[in-house]
Design a protein around this motif. Structure first.
Motif, mmCIF file in Angstrom:
data_model
loop_
_atom_site.group_PDB
_atom_site.id
_atom_site.type_symbol
_atom_site.label_atom_id
_atom_site.label_comp_id
_atom_site.label_asym_id
_atom_site.label_seq_id
_atom_site.Cartn_x
_atom_site.Cartn_y
_atom_site.Cartn_z
ATOM 1 N N GLY A 460 -7.792 -3.633 -2.676
ATOM 2 C CA GLY A 460 -7.670 -5.048 -2.997
ATOM 3 C C GLY A 460 -8.535 -5.445 -4.177
ATOM 4 N N ARG A 461 -9.748 -4.926 -4.214
ATOM 5 C CA ARG A 461 -10.655 -5.243 -5.317
ATOM 6 C C ARG A 461 -10.119 -4.686 -6.630
ATOM 7 N N PHE A 462 -9.546 -3.474 -6.598
ATOM 8 C CA PHE A 462 -8.969 -2.884 -7.804
ATOM 9 C C PHE A 462 -7.847 -3.759 -8.349
ATOM 10 N N HIS A 463 -6.981 -4.223 -7.482
ATOM 11 C CA HIS A 463 -5.845 -5.029 -7.926
ATOM 12 C C HIS A 463 -6.300 -6.378 -8.486
ATOM 13 N N GLU A 464 -7.395 -6.887 -8.005
ATOM 14 C CA GLU A 464 -7.931 -8.148 -8.515
ATOM 15 C C GLU A 464 -8.558 -7.987 -9.902
ATOM 16 N N ALA A 465 -9.225 -6.847 -10.120
ATOM 17 C CA ALA A 465 -10.134 -6.749 -11.263
ATOM 18 C C ALA A 465 -9.620 -5.925 -12.430
ATOM 19 N N PHE A 466 -8.726 -4.953 -12.211
ATOM 20 C CA PHE A 466 -8.464 -3.943 -13.235
ATOM 21 C C PHE A 466 -7.261 -4.221 -14.118
ATOM 22 N N TRP A 467 -6.410 -5.142 -13.760
ATOM 23 C CA TRP A 467 -5.167 -5.273 -14.510
ATOM 24 C C TRP A 467 -5.339 -6.168 -15.719
ATOM 25 N N VAL A 468 -4.835 -5.695 -16.858
ATOM 26 C CA VAL A 468 -4.884 -6.436 -18.113
ATOM 27 C C VAL A 468 -3.469 -6.580 -18.654
ATOM 28 N N GLN A 469 -3.318 -7.457 -19.635
ATOM 29 C CA GLN A 469 -2.000 -7.813 -20.134
ATOM 30 C C GLN A 469 -1.972 -7.684 -21.652
ATOM 31 N N ASP A 470 -0.852 -7.183 -22.181
ATOM 32 C CA ASP A 470 -0.604 -7.263 -23.612
ATOM 33 C C ASP A 470 0.848 -7.651 -23.827
ATOM 34 N N GLU A 471 1.341 -7.519 -25.055
ATOM 35 C CA GLU A 471 2.702 -7.969 -25.355
ATOM 36 C C GLU A 471 3.761 -7.193 -24.587
ATOM 37 N N ALA A 477 -6.755 -1.294 -16.802
ATOM 38 C CA ALA A 477 -7.811 -1.013 -17.768
ATOM 39 C C ALA A 477 -8.368 0.381 -17.521
ATOM 40 N N ILE A 478 -8.971 0.969 -18.542
ATOM 41 C CA ILE A 478 -9.633 2.250 -18.340
ATOM 42 C C ILE A 478 -10.851 2.094 -17.443
ATOM 43 N N ALA A 479 -11.477 0.904 -17.478
ATOM 44 C CA ALA A 479 -12.721 0.719 -16.732
ATOM 45 C C ALA A 479 -13.077 -0.758 -16.690
ATOM 46 N N LEU A 480 -14.042 -1.095 -15.843
ATOM 47 C CA LEU A 480 -14.764 -2.358 -15.920
ATOM 48 C C LEU A 480 -16.130 -2.062 -16.522
ATOM 49 N N ASP A 481 -16.574 -2.903 -17.434
ATOM 50 C CA ASP A 481 -17.886 -2.684 -18.020
ATOM 51 C C ASP A 481 -18.967 -3.318 -17.146
ATOM 52 N N GLY A 482 -20.198 -3.363 -17.652
ATOM 53 C CA GLY A 482 -21.300 -3.884 -16.861
ATOM 54 C C GLY A 482 -21.161 -5.338 -16.492
ATOM 55 N N VAL A 487 -11.883 -3.146 -19.551
ATOM 56 C CA VAL A 487 -11.844 -2.535 -20.883
ATOM 57 C C VAL A 487 -10.394 -2.165 -21.177
ATOM 58 N N ASP A 488 -9.831 -2.701 -22.248
ATOM 59 C CA ASP A 488 -8.373 -2.786 -22.379
ATOM 60 C C ASP A 488 -7.691 -1.635 -23.103
ATOM 61 N N THR A 489 -8.400 -0.588 -23.488
ATOM 62 C CA THR A 489 -7.751 0.520 -24.185
ATOM 63 C C THR A 489 -6.776 1.245 -23.263
ATOM 64 N N VAL A 490 -5.601 1.589 -23.793
ATOM 65 C CA VAL A 490 -4.638 2.392 -23.040
ATOM 66 C C VAL A 490 -5.028 3.862 -23.176
ATOM 67 N N THR A 491 -5.287 4.502 -22.050
ATOM 68 C CA THR A 491 -5.759 5.889 -22.046
ATOM 69 C C THR A 491 -5.034 6.688 -20.970
ATOM 70 N N SER A 492 -5.258 7.983 -21.010
ATOM 71 C CA SER A 492 -4.670 8.862 -19.997
ATOM 72 C C SER A 492 -5.301 8.683 -18.628
ATOM 73 N N ASN A 493 -6.482 8.072 -18.573
ATOM 74 C CA ASN A 493 -7.161 7.881 -17.283
ATOM 75 C C ASN A 493 -6.259 7.222 -16.256
ATOM 76 N N ILE A 494 -5.441 6.276 -16.709
ATOM 77 C CA ILE A 494 -4.625 5.534 -15.744
ATOM 78 C C ILE A 494 -3.580 6.428 -15.091
ATOM 79 N N GLY A 495 -3.244 7.541 -15.733
ATOM 80 C CA GLY A 495 -2.299 8.466 -15.122
ATOM 81 C C GLY A 495 -2.850 9.148 -13.891
ATOM 82 N N HIS A 496 -4.194 9.226 -13.767
ATOM 83 C CA HIS A 496 -4.809 9.839 -12.597
ATOM 84 C C HIS A 496 -4.640 8.971 -11.356
#
Length: 655
Positions: A460-471, A477-482, A487-496
């Motif tokens: 539940g916390r992941f779904h609240e905090a990690f999703w970002v939007q673009d066009e 997101a790849i991560a949450l910062d401090g 953090v909005d870069t599209v990376t391979s991490n999300i495939g894991h």
């Protein structure tokens, strides 16, 4: 003053049998390349070895690598030959290593009808240079050899080396060891000379494994032989990377050559997980080795915490840079090894690991689960994050552990504590897997339910905090910062995240669409970062390159999530790359696309062989054939486009 540079590896030849490895150029000569030498564990014992026949360097014509621990170098000796066009005199050098030393045999072969006389001389330069000094490009540390009977001997602080010879006299010349012989090669005959370096480790932390490899050797058939060749080469390399820790009998796979001939929690766990279709013995041993090193106390310098699984084991501290940063010999700075330990235990159980073996590891399981809750979630927000509290360890502690790996689309680096997207997927899956193990091996049903509830809260916390939007829409997101900003870069991490259960079906489709886009799929595997990012660079270690194991994890996730057809182009990309790299896949390669270059561009400092890059071959085999454990054997469901591939010889019968 010249700035030290890390040695390049892409065009060097290596033969290895952990913990011994020999690096040279294509001719077999040691000494011209910065990486060249003979290494035992974390020390270079020989810097150079040069052969002369008749006062000249033999002319190299061919190099063959019949196995990971053997090489053959063919040379011509035209100064001894006649004037006819066919070569009639040659030198064949056979190189071989085992877990305790290095051997070379020199065969002088004469097809001429006369006896040939000449002089053979070999000049060997001994050293005692720590591996991290070599990696940083610093000057080597000379060793003083002495004669002990018929052998030349020298030492490092923990290793003793002894060089003996057959058919060659040994003498000392300044700082070098010289082997020399005046020889007569009979007509239509050959003679053999050689030497052997034996190494004794007086304070072993890790050591060689003996016996046969603890996995089955599959037979892969089909109209396309690329996967079969990749699997065969990979298993040969993995055999050569087998090691044991701290004098025990349990085996693990060293992370990779040349820098990582030791136990790495994350790498060894993923490697054993990839190899599960071939048997559970390696997984059992890896789990036991890591359980024996599980954290028991709080220590900021080593990043140790109760229940935590370690990151790296060394004989001594490891220098990270020229500024003096150093990791301690036993270092725990990894946020993902602990949930990955749980996942390996669960998956090994599903693949047939004996109940008694699982039961013996339940106390370690409880400790790892507790670590995720009590220490992995350092700020109590329901997510796992990391920070280097000591200030001297790794700034980033996921698998992308370089300093610039977590960045925003505009290239700004994220500041910690960092909560990585893929780690939340590992943690969710691990908590659910741990609950299933406790259902089977625990004595309190409420204990398992506690971890299911914890996992759902994380979800539940992941779904609240990690999703970002673009066009194009939403994505993780790849991560949450401090500051808990995504953090909005599209990376391979999300495939894991695929196949972990953390995403719903619509989110799976969104992630798959992102990863199969040309900005991510290079045609030689999955890029670590989208080409649309400001600091994308195809030769960036984690910011645009392609990592074989990373692509294999994403392929695995797509198959587990029911998107096997979407994974097929990524499989084809890895097969293209494997062919280009002669089926020894390096740690990583460039993210340059298939439309830009006819072959993948090497990352010149990449390790090879590397454990999880090699083991990825078996994961890809499992993905294309749909291998999965069933109650009565192995079930299969071929990936579209790969229906012709068959695998036999597995430890569990196919169904």
């Amino acid at each position: 003053m010249t700035t030290p540079l890390q040695p390049l590896l892409h065009d060097a030849v290596v033969v290895l049998r952990a913990p011994v490895q020999v690096w040279s150029d294509r001719t077999g000569t040691l000494g011209d390349g910065a990486i060249d030498g003979v290494y035992a564990g974390d020390c270079r014992l020989v810097r150079a070895a040069r052969i002369e026949v008749g006062g000249r360097t033999p002319e190299h014509i061919a190099t063959g690598l019949p196995g990971s621990d053997r090489a053959r170098f063919d040379h011509l000796l035209r100064e001894l030959d006649d004037a006819t066009p066919d070569p009639g005199v040659r030198l064949v050098v056979h190189r071989e290593v085992d877990g305790t030393g290095w051997s070379e045999s020199l065969v002088l072969d004469n097809r001429r009808p006369i006896t040939l006389t000449t002089t053979v001389a070999v000049r060997i330069t001994p050293e005692q240079t720590p591996m991290d000094v070599v990696k940083l490009g610093r000057r080597g540390v000379a060793a003083s050899a002495r004669m002990d009977g018929d052998a030349a001997t020298w030492s490092s602080p923990d290793l003793d080396a002894a060089l003996s010879a057959t058919g060659l006299e040994i003498a000392l010349d300044g700082g070098d060891i010289v082997l020399r012989a005046d020889v007569a090669v009979p007509a239509d005959a050959s003679i053999t000379l050689g030497w052997r370096l034996d190494v004794v480790d007086r304070a072993p932390v890790v050591g060689p494994a003996t016996g046969v490899a603890p996995w089955a050797l599959p037979v892969v058939d089909g109209p396309d032989d690329r996967l079969a060749r990749w699997v065969s080469r990979a298993l040969d390399d993995l055999d050569a990377l087998r090691m044991t820790a701290q004098g025990g009998a349990e085996q693990f796979i060293a992370a990779g050559a040349p820098w990582f001939f030791t136990l790495f929690g994350r790498d060894s766990l993923w490697t054993a997980r990839f190899l599960l279709p071939l048997g559970t013995d390696l997984a059992r041993d890896t789990l036991r080795v890591l359980a024996g090193l599980q954290g028991t106390r709080m220590d900021d310098l080593t990043a140790q915490e109760p229940g935590k699984i370690m990151h790296e084991l060394r004989r001594a501290g490891v220098s990270l840079d020229e500024d003096g940063a150093e990791l301690p010999p036993l270092y725990y700075g990894t946020v993902d090894a602990t949930p990955l330990w749980i996942l390996l235990l669960h998956d090994a159980w599903e693949w047939g690991l004996a109940d008694d073996d699982v039961r013996a590891l339940v106390p370690t399981l409880r400790g790892t689960l507790a670590w995720m809750r009590d220490h992995g979630d350092a700020d109590g927000d329901g997510l796992l994050e990391y920070i280097d509290r000591a200030g001297t360890g790794l700034a980033n502690q996921g698998w992308k552990d370089s300093g610039d790996s977590i960045q925003w689309k505009d290239g700004t680096l994220a500041e910690g504590p960092v909560a990585l997207a893929e780690v939340q997927g590992y943690a969710y899956e691990a908590a659910m897997a741990g609950a299933r193990l406790l259902d089977a091996f625990g004595d309190d049903p409420a204990e398992a339910e506690t971890w299911r509830a914890w996992a759902e809260a994380l979800r539940g916390r992941f779904h609240e905090a990690f999703w970002v939007q673009d066009e194009r829409g939403a994505y993780p997101a790849i991560a949450l910062d401090g500051g808990k900003r995504p953090v909005d870069t599209v990376t391979s991490n999300i495939g894991h995240l695929l196949g972990t259960g953390l995403l719903d079906d619509a989110q799976v489709d969104e992630v798959v669409a992102r990863l199969t886009d040309p900005t991510m799929d290079s045609g030689y595997g999955l890029r670590t970062m989208s080409t649309a990012s400001a600091r994308y660079w195809p030769l960036s270690y984690h910011g645009g390159s392609v990592w074989t194991h990373d692509t294999a994890i994403v392929i695995r996730g797509m198959v587990r999530a029911g998107r096997a057809a979407a994974a097929a182009p990524l499989v084809q990309g890895l097969l293209r790359a494997a062919t280009a790299f002669e089926f020894r896949m390096p740690e990583l390669h460039s993210g340059d696309g298939v439309d830009d270059t006819a072959t993948p561009v090497p990352y010149p400092a990449a390790c090879r062989p590397q454990a999880w890059s090699a083991a990825a071959a078996v994961e890809v085999l499992a993905a294309v054939t749909g291998l999965r454990p069933g109650a009565d054997g192995v079930r299969t469901a071929p990936m579209p486009g790969f229906e012709g591939i068959r695998v036999t010889g597995l430890p569990r019968a196919e169904r």
